[in-house]
Design a protein around this motif. Structure first.
Motif, short mmCIF file in Angstrom:
data_model
loop_
_atom_site.label_atom_id
_atom_site.label_comp_id
_atom_site.label_asym_id
_atom_site.label_seq_id
_atom_site.Cartn_x
_atom_site.Cartn_y
_atom_site.Cartn_z
N VAL A 72 -36.41 -16.33 -7.71
CA VAL A 72 -35.76 -15.83 -6.50
C VAL A 72 -36.31 -16.54 -5.27
CG1 VAL A 72 -35.44 -13.83 -4.99
CG2 VAL A 72 -35.22 -13.57 -7.46
N LYS A 73 -37.63 -16.66 -5.21
CA LYS A 73 -38.29 -17.30 -4.07
C LYS A 73 -37.84 -18.73 -3.90
CE LYS A 73 -42.92 -18.40 -2.30
NZ LYS A 73 -44.38 -18.33 -2.56
N LEU A 74 -37.65 -19.43 -5.02
CA LEU A 74 -37.23 -20.84 -4.98
C LEU A 74 -35.72 -20.99 -4.92
CD1 LEU A 74 -39.72 -22.32 -7.62
CD2 LEU A 74 -39.88 -22.44 -5.12
N LYS A 75 -35.01 -19.85 -4.86
CA LYS A 75 -33.55 -19.83 -4.77
C LYS A 75 -32.89 -20.45 -6.00
CE LYS A 75 -33.50 -19.76 0.28
NZ LYS A 75 -32.98 -20.37 1.53
N ILE A 76 -33.56 -20.30 -7.13
CA ILE A 76 -32.98 -20.76 -8.39
C ILE A 76 -31.95 -19.76 -8.89
CG2 ILE A 76 -33.54 -21.25 -10.82
CD1 ILE A 76 -36.29 -22.22 -9.79
N ILE A 77 -32.20 -18.48 -8.60
CA ILE A 77 -31.22 -17.43 -8.87
C ILE A 77 -31.00 -16.66 -7.58
CG2 ILE A 77 -31.99 -17.22 -11.27
CD1 ILE A 77 -33.35 -14.58 -10.51
N PRO A 78 -29.86 -15.96 -7.45
CA PRO A 78 -29.59 -15.20 -6.23
C PRO A 78 -30.65 -14.11 -6.02
CG PRO A 78 -27.60 -15.44 -7.56
CD PRO A 78 -28.74 -15.89 -8.41
N ALA A 79 -30.84 -13.72 -4.79
CA ALA A 79 -31.79 -12.66 -4.47
C ALA A 79 -31.22 -11.31 -4.93
CB ALA A 79 -32.06 -12.63 -2.98
N PRO A 80 -32.07 -10.39 -5.36
CA PRO A 80 -31.59 -9.07 -5.78
C PRO A 80 -31.16 -8.24 -4.57
CG PRO A 80 -33.97 -9.10 -5.76
CD PRO A 80 -33.53 -10.52 -5.50
N HIS A 89 -27.35 -11.91 -12.22
CA HIS A 89 -28.75 -12.30 -12.41
C HIS A 89 -29.09 -12.46 -13.89
CE1 HIS A 89 -28.75 -10.20 -8.43
NE2 HIS A 89 -29.51 -11.24 -8.12
N LEU A 90 -28.59 -11.54 -14.71
CA LEU A 90 -28.86 -11.61 -16.15
C LEU A 90 -28.28 -12.89 -16.75
CD1 LEU A 90 -28.11 -7.89 -17.17
CD2 LEU A 90 -30.33 -8.93 -16.68
N ALA A 91 -27.07 -13.24 -16.31
CA ALA A 91 -26.43 -14.46 -16.82
C ALA A 91 -27.25 -15.70 -16.46
CB ALA A 91 -25.02 -14.58 -16.26
N TYR A 92 -27.66 -15.78 -15.20
CA TYR A 92 -28.51 -16.89 -14.76
C TYR A 92 -29.78 -16.98 -15.61
CZ TYR A 92 -26.40 -18.60 -10.35
OH TYR A 92 -25.60 -19.21 -9.41
N LEU A 93 -30.43 -15.84 -15.80
CA LEU A 93 -31.71 -15.83 -16.50
C LEU A 93 -31.59 -16.26 -17.96
CD1 LEU A 93 -33.29 -12.61 -14.96
CD2 LEU A 93 -34.03 -14.97 -14.60
N VAL A 94 -30.52 -15.81 -18.63
CA VAL A 94 -30.33 -16.22 -20.03
C VAL A 94 -30.14 -17.73 -20.11
CG1 VAL A 94 -28.78 -16.13 -22.00
CG2 VAL A 94 -29.43 -14.01 -20.86
#
Length: 199
Positions: A72-80, A89-94
């Motif tokens: 999140v901090k590096l903006k690799i996935i959207p912020a919660p 978020h789950l899709a990104y993480l998988v």
């Protein structure tokens, strides 16, 4: 290595390929339709990616709260939203956790961002799951590798309709190959041995 050892390794190889082929990723629709807190996200991820979870120390875990916070901090996935996470978020993480087995995070971000130019995150993720389940059998180099339906699927892989799709499939295939390689080395109990310097 004698004949019996080779036979045992062949059997082990078959079991590893079957284990890999049986691993199914959760589709978008099967993710919880509610916002989740961090501990719930980690629990969902651990279940979805159990094939790749090696256990052990905190540093060796595939996904942890600190890893998610860093993404999140590096903006690799959207912020919660108010510290809560959703299907996006789950899709990104998988996808990230699968691909980071062989690719740098910067490369993964590029693949995801490029594909999102032409499709939604839901479409991309479900396509990712479908590719994963169809590409995995291609690493099984047994007698039936290019026979029947598998040959048709292999042809489809080679004739990807766009470069983004081909890159994504290649990335997933590399993850499967790495998994089998590591499992086979473990089965062989192969550890690097120090060689005496030749004088």
């Amino acid at each position: 290595m004698n004949f019996d050892d080779e036979l045992l390794l062949e059997q082990r190889y078959t079991l590893i390929c079957e284990k890999l082929a049986a691993h199914k990723l959760p589709r978008w629709e099967s993710f919880p339709d509610i916002e989740l807190y961090m501990d719930q996200v980690v629990a969902v991820m651990e279940k979805a990616l159990e094939l790749y979870n090696k256990g052990g120390s905190e540093e060796s875990k595939l996904i942890t709260p600190s890893i998610i916070n860093n993404y999140v901090k590096l903006k690799i996935i959207p912020a919660p939203h108010k510290k809560r996470y959703n299907r996006e978020h789950l899709a990104y993480l998988v996808m990230i956790c699968i691909l980071k087995q062989t690719l740098a995070i910067s490369s993964i971000v590029k693949i995801i961002e490029t594909n999102l130019e032409t499709k939604s995150i839901k479409e991309l993720y479900n396509e990712f799951c479908s590719i994963y389940e169809n590409v995995i059998p291609f690493v099984n180099m047994g007698e039936n590798f290019i026979e029947g339906d598998t040959q048709s699927e292999f042809d489809a892989l080679e004739k990807s309709d766009d470069m983004n799709g081909f890159i994504l499939k290649s990335a997933i295939l590399s993850t499967a190959g790495k998994f089998i390689c590591e499992e086979m080395l473990l089965a062989m109990n192969t550890e690097p041995k120090e060689e005496k310097e030749v004088k």
